[in-house]
Design a protein around this motif. Structure first.
Motif, PDB file in Angstrom:
ATOM      1  N   LYS A  37     122.883  49.842  -6.320  1.00 26.15           N
ATOM      2  CA  LYS A  37     121.792  50.819  -6.687  1.00 26.15           C
ATOM      3  C   LYS A  37     120.688  50.162  -6.068  1.00 26.15           C
ATOM      4  CE  LYS A  37     121.870  54.079  -8.446  1.00 26.15           C
ATOM      5  NZ  LYS A  37     122.245  55.468  -8.272  1.00 26.15           N
ATOM      6  N   LEU A  38     120.571  48.796  -5.988  1.00 30.84           N
ATOM      7  CA  LEU A  38     119.284  48.154  -5.361  1.00 30.84           C
ATOM      8  C   LEU A  38     119.477  48.503  -3.861  1.00 30.84           C
ATOM      9  CD1 LEU A  38     118.846  44.770  -7.307  1.00 30.84           C
ATOM     10  CD2 LEU A  38     117.265  46.491  -7.088  1.00 30.84           C
ATOM     11  N   PHE A  39     120.800  48.076  -3.233  1.00 27.39           N
ATOM     12  CA  PHE A  39     120.779  48.282  -2.040  1.00 27.39           C
ATOM     13  C   PHE A  39     120.702  49.661  -1.513  1.00 27.39           C
ATOM     14  CE2 PHE A  39     124.205  48.442   1.822  1.00 27.39           C
ATOM     15  CZ  PHE A  39     123.440  47.521   2.620  1.00 27.39           C
ATOM     16  N   ASP A  40     121.363  50.734  -2.087  1.00 26.51           N
ATOM     17  CA  ASP A  40     121.458  52.069  -1.646  1.00 26.51           C
ATOM     18  C   ASP A  40     120.022  52.742  -1.859  1.00 26.51           C
ATOM     19  OD1 ASP A  40     123.112  54.578  -1.413  1.00 26.51           O
ATOM     20  OD2 ASP A  40     122.315  54.970  -3.150  1.00 26.51           O
ATOM     21  N   LYS A  41     119.220  52.127  -2.689  1.00 25.53           N
ATOM     22  CA  LYS A  41     117.752  52.816  -2.593  1.00 25.53           C
ATOM     23  C   LYS A  41     116.864  51.986  -1.910  1.00 25.53           C
ATOM     24  CE  LYS A  41     118.749  55.949  -5.612  1.00 25.53           C
ATOM     25  NZ  LYS A  41     118.884  57.416  -5.411  1.00 25.53           N
ATOM     26  N   GLY A  42     117.369  50.937  -0.929  1.00 25.86           N
ATOM     27  CA  GLY A  42     116.518  50.413  -0.048  1.00 25.86           C
ATOM     28  C   GLY A  42     115.592  49.164  -0.802  1.00 25.86           C
ATOM     29  N   TYR A  43     115.981  48.728  -2.024  1.00 22.73           N
ATOM     30  CA  TYR A  43     115.138  47.734  -2.259  1.00 22.73           C
ATOM     31  C   TYR A  43     115.441  46.353  -2.162  1.00 22.73           C
ATOM     32  CZ  TYR A  43     113.078  50.851  -5.528  1.00 22.73           C
ATOM     33  OH  TYR A  43     112.205  52.118  -6.086  1.00 22.73           O
ATOM     34  N   ILE A  44     116.870  46.325  -1.453  1.00 21.50           N
ATOM     35  CA  ILE A  44     117.077  44.981  -0.831  1.00 21.50           C
ATOM     36  C   ILE A  44     118.164  45.198   0.618  1.00 21.50           C
ATOM     37  CG2 ILE A  44     117.592  43.407  -2.880  1.00 21.50           C
ATOM     38  CD1 ILE A  44     120.329  44.151  -3.099  1.00 21.50           C
ATOM     39  N   THR A  45     118.183  44.478   1.353  1.00 23.73           N
ATOM     40  CA  THR A  45     118.780  44.732   2.684  1.00 23.73           C
ATOM     41  C   THR A  45     119.010  43.058   2.890  1.00 23.73           C
ATOM     42  OG1 THR A  45     119.293  45.785   4.602  1.00 23.73           O
ATOM     43  CG2 THR A  45     116.910  44.715   4.313  1.00 23.73           C
ATOM     44  N   PHE A  46     119.734  42.970   4.221  1.00 24.96           N
ATOM     45  CA  PHE A  46     120.096  41.704   4.659  1.00 24.96           C
ATOM     46  C   PHE A  46     119.728  41.457   6.296  1.00 24.96           C
ATOM     47  CE2 PHE A  46     122.773  42.971   0.947  1.00 24.96           C
ATOM     48  CZ  PHE A  46     122.619  42.029   0.171  1.00 24.96           C
ATOM     49  N   GLU A  47     119.472  40.283   6.356  1.00 26.95           N
ATOM     50  CA  GLU A  47     119.562  39.890   7.699  1.00 26.95           C
ATOM     51  C   GLU A  47     120.980  39.676   8.286  1.00 26.95           C
ATOM     52  OE1 GLU A  47     116.845  39.805   9.371  1.00 26.95           O
ATOM     53  OE2 GLU A  47     115.233  39.238   7.892  1.00 26.95           O
ATOM     54  N   LYS A  48     121.018  39.742   9.575  1.00 27.79           N
ATOM     55  CA  LYS A  48     122.261  39.795  10.332  1.00 27.79           C
ATOM     56  C   LYS A  48     123.174  38.459   9.908  1.00 27.79           C
ATOM     57  CE  LYS A  48     120.800  42.628  14.086  1.00 27.79           C
ATOM     58  NZ  LYS A  48     120.836  42.526  15.926  1.00 27.79           N
ATOM     59  N   ASP A  49     122.440  37.630   9.598  1.00 31.72           N
ATOM     60  CA  ASP A  49     123.202  36.208   8.936  1.00 31.72           C
ATOM     61  C   ASP A  49     123.481  36.172   7.492  1.00 31.72           C
ATOM     62  OD1 ASP A  49     120.646  35.876   7.735  1.00 31.72           O
ATOM     63  OD2 ASP A  49     120.061  33.893   8.739  1.00 31.72           O
ATOM     64  N   GLY A  50     123.060  37.219   6.889  1.00 34.95           N
ATOM     65  CA  GLY A  50     123.654  37.406   5.596  1.00 34.95           C
ATOM     66  C   GLY A  50     122.418  37.236   4.665  1.00 34.95           C
ATOM     67  N   LEU A  99     124.088  46.376   9.424  1.00 32.92           N
ATOM     68  CA  LEU A  99     122.800  45.720   8.701  1.00 32.92           C
ATOM     69  C   LEU A  99     121.439  46.139   9.262  1.00 32.92           C
ATOM     70  CD1 LEU A  99     124.478  42.321   7.776  1.00 32.92           C
ATOM     71  CD2 LEU A  99     124.077  44.138   6.026  1.00 32.92           C
ATOM     72  N   ALA A 100     121.582  46.069  10.730  1.00 36.46           N
ATOM     73  CA  ALA A 100     120.388  46.227  11.358  1.00 36.46           C
ATOM     74  C   ALA A 100     120.011  47.670  11.085  1.00 36.46           C
ATOM     75  CB  ALA A 100     120.542  46.300  12.690  1.00 36.46           C
ATOM     76  N   TRP A 101     120.696  48.821  11.106  1.00 37.73           N
ATOM     77  CA  TRP A 101     120.518  50.043  10.877  1.00 37.73           C
ATOM     78  C   TRP A 101     120.014  50.425   9.453  1.00 37.73           C
ATOM     79  CZ3 TRP A 101     121.394  53.744   7.343  1.00 37.73           C
ATOM     80  CH2 TRP A 101     121.221  55.132   7.613  1.00 37.73           C
ATOM     81  N   HIS A 102     120.575  49.674   8.207  1.00 39.18           N
ATOM     82  CA  HIS A 102     120.363  49.874   6.856  1.00 39.18           C
ATOM     83  C   HIS A 102     118.872  49.277   6.762  1.00 39.18           C
ATOM     84  CE1 HIS A 102     119.706  48.701   2.550  1.00 39.18           C
ATOM     85  NE2 HIS A 102     120.382  49.678   2.551  1.00 39.18           N
ATOM     86  N   LYS A 103     118.544  48.121   7.316  1.00 33.90           N
ATOM     87  CA  LYS A 103     117.334  47.465   7.304  1.00 33.90           C
ATOM     88  C   LYS A 103     116.042  48.394   8.099  1.00 33.90           C
ATOM     89  CE  LYS A 103     114.672  43.519   9.000  1.00 33.90           C
ATOM     90  NZ  LYS A 103     114.818  42.055   9.957  1.00 33.90           N
ATOM     91  N   GLU A 104     116.392  49.066   9.009  1.00 33.04           N
ATOM     92  CA  GLU A 104     115.672  50.034   9.819  1.00 33.04           C
ATOM     93  C   GLU A 104     115.135  51.385   8.995  1.00 33.04           C
ATOM     94  OE1 GLU A 104     112.684  51.566  12.461  1.00 33.04           O
ATOM     95  OE2 GLU A 104     113.539  49.706  12.319  1.00 33.04           O
TER      96      GLU A 104
END
Length: 127
Positions: free
Chosen positions: A65-78, A112-117
């Motif tokens: 839920k945190l990831f899906d709602k954009g409250y967390i994401t990850f760098e390309k290194d994890g 991951l870059a897409w999600h972050k953006e």
């Protein structure tokens, strides 16, 4: 259409489970509770991306839920990036910290870059 989507989701989860049986963040290892979370959202993905295991993470419900709602994401290194909208209390309750990270497989970086953006909630500084 819903049946086709569910079948696709099942295949997607099986691909992810073939690589790991635990939440990528906290290590919860109860497969029935894990969610096959798309990094690039299903609705924004083409048919190939929807089933690409590199476009997915196994996450427990809270971290999904945190990831899906954009409250967390990850760098390309994890390494995790936590939104400024997440309070210290929430970080504690959700078992995330600036030291949290995931294992990034080859092929995940672009997703991951897409999600972050497109999904990550960042504060906009106004002058």
């Amino acid at each position: 259409r819903e049946i086709v989507t569910r079948i696709g989701q099942e295949k997607f989860k099986k691909k992810l489970l073939s690589q790991s049986h635990q939440c990528a963040i906290c290590g919860l290892d109860v497969p029935e509770l894990l969610i096959a979370s798309h990094i690039k959202a299903w609705k924004d993905s083409d048919s190939q991306e929807r089933l690409d295991h590199n476009n997915g993470l196994l996450l427990c419900p809270n971290h999904d839920k945190l990831f899906d709602k954009g409250y967390i994401t990850f760098e390309k290194d994890g390494h995790i990036i936590i939104s400024d909208f997440v309070s210290e209390e929430m970080k504690e309750k959700m078992y995330i910290s600036k030291d949290s990270s995931i294992i990034v497989r080859e092929g995940m970086e672009e997703y991951l870059a897409w999600h972050k953006e497109h999904y990550f909630k960042k504060k906009i500084n106004k002058l």
